[in-house]
Design a protein around this motif. Structure first.
Motif, PDB file in Angstrom:
ATOM      1  N   HIS A  24      31.310  61.002 151.414  1.00  0.00           N
ATOM      2  CA  HIS A  24      30.273  59.927 151.552  1.00  0.00           C
ATOM      3  C   HIS A  24      29.167  60.851 152.456  1.00  0.00           C
ATOM      4  O   HIS A  24      29.623  61.489 153.525  1.00  0.00           O
ATOM      5  CB  HIS A  24      30.540  58.883 152.240  1.00  0.00           C
ATOM      6  N   GLU A  48      30.011  62.961 146.749  1.00  0.00           N
ATOM      7  CA  GLU A  48      30.754  61.865 145.695  1.00  0.00           C
ATOM      8  C   GLU A  48      29.824  60.620 145.819  1.00  0.00           C
ATOM      9  O   GLU A  48      29.696  59.856 144.794  1.00  0.00           O
ATOM     10  CB  GLU A  48      32.064  61.728 146.140  1.00  0.00           C
ATOM     11  N   GLU A  49      29.442  60.157 146.858  1.00  0.00           N
ATOM     12  CA  GLU A  49      28.806  59.051 146.977  1.00  0.00           C
ATOM     13  C   GLU A  49      27.511  59.323 148.158  1.00  0.00           C
ATOM     14  O   GLU A  49      27.784  59.857 149.194  1.00  0.00           O
ATOM     15  CB  GLU A  49      29.679  57.976 147.688  1.00  0.00           C
ATOM     16  N   LYS A  65      29.454  55.828 143.023  1.00  0.00           N
ATOM     17  CA  LYS A  65      30.721  56.774 143.278  1.00  0.00           C
ATOM     18  C   LYS A  65      31.454  57.176 141.813  1.00  0.00           C
ATOM     19  O   LYS A  65      31.824  56.297 141.121  1.00  0.00           O
ATOM     20  CB  LYS A  65      31.422  56.290 144.293  1.00  0.00           C
TER      21      LYS A  65
END
Ligand code: BTN
Length: 258
Positions: A24, A48-49, A65
């Protein structure tokens, strides 16, 4: 995202060899800005996010995600500020080539820095450059690509799409990253050596918008005309009111008429 797996997919010599992966993060562009100035060209920050992904014009960039590809690449070309528009063309050309290679879809580049499939936007690019006394210290090229999203909320469903929606298949995000970085690396010498004509010509192969009627909106005004050509520095020339007007990708949006 498994770092070893991502690394094993890379086909590049430089791009992505220094790789920072976050599960994140607010924004990969912001994280890339915080890297020391000594980082090598082609350094990639991948998330990823993103929790506060940024788009152009102060907009929010939504991603999901595991379904989206969100990353930033650091480049340090010796480029004049007046030619920065080339960087948008360079990045969107690499994305279009990568999408075509990976999916067989026929992507379209929409000036200044969007890539569409099936007439809807699947990729946005946010390039942020630092100039000191007229010299380019670095450019962060942030790329957000919708890969496997099945649907988009509200108003976005009218204008946004993903590779999965357009092609009817799911794709491995690491494979797509590897192909995009391959095309960025392949085309980069043309940027470094000032062979901007090669970038412009490559981009035009994916840009059916030239010759179409478009409306360009800036905060204060809008201008409707025919998209006539792209200049060597990446500016768009619009035929409007019996004369040519030039636009550099700044604070503007562009709408193409059918
Ligand atoms: C746009 O179309 O408005 C540009 C969107 C750019 C989104 C990418 S995702 C990776 C990088 N990090 C950000 O915060 N933004 C860019």
């Amino acid at each position: 995202m498994d770092e070893t797996e991502i690394r094993s997919k890379l086909r590049t010599k430089l791009f992505g060899r220094e790789l920072h992966i976050y599960e994140h993060i607010g924004s990969t562009n912001d994280a890339a800005k915080k890297l020391p100035p000594t980082v090598p060209e082609g350094t990639v920050v991948l998330a990823e996010e993103q929790t506060s992904g940024r788009g152009r014009l102060g907009r929010v960039w939504h991603s999901v995600k595991g379904e989206s590809l969100t990353f930033s690449v650091v480049i340090k070309p010796d480029i004049r500020q007046s030619h920065l528009g080339i960087i948008s063309l360079y990045a969107s050309l690499a994305v279009a080539e990568g999408i075509k290679d990976s999916t067989g879809l026929q992507p379209e580049c929409k000036w200044p820095n969007d890539v569409l499939v099936g007439g809807k936007k699947c990729c946005g690019i946010l390039s942020e450059a630092t100039f000191v006394r007229g010299r380019c210290e670095g450019i962060i090229v942030g790329i957000g690509l919708n890969v496997n999203q099945g649907d988009f909320p509200g108003e976005l469903s009218r204008t946004a799409t993903s590779l999965r929606q357009a092609a009817g298949a799911r794709y491995d995000v690491g494979d797509i990253l590897s192909v995009l970085l391959h095309h960025m690396e392949k085309n980069y010498p043309a940027v470094q050596d000032g062979r901007y004509e090669e970038i412009r010509t490559g981009w035009l192969r994916y840009a059916p918008m030239i010759g179409k009627t478009v409306t360009i909106s800036t905060p204060g005004a809008s201008c409707r005309g025919i998209a006539r050509r792209i200049e060597e520095n990446g500016e768009l020339v619009l035929w409007h009111g019996g004369k040519e007007e030039r636009f550099s990708s700044g604070d503007l949006t562009l709408r193409i008429e059918a």
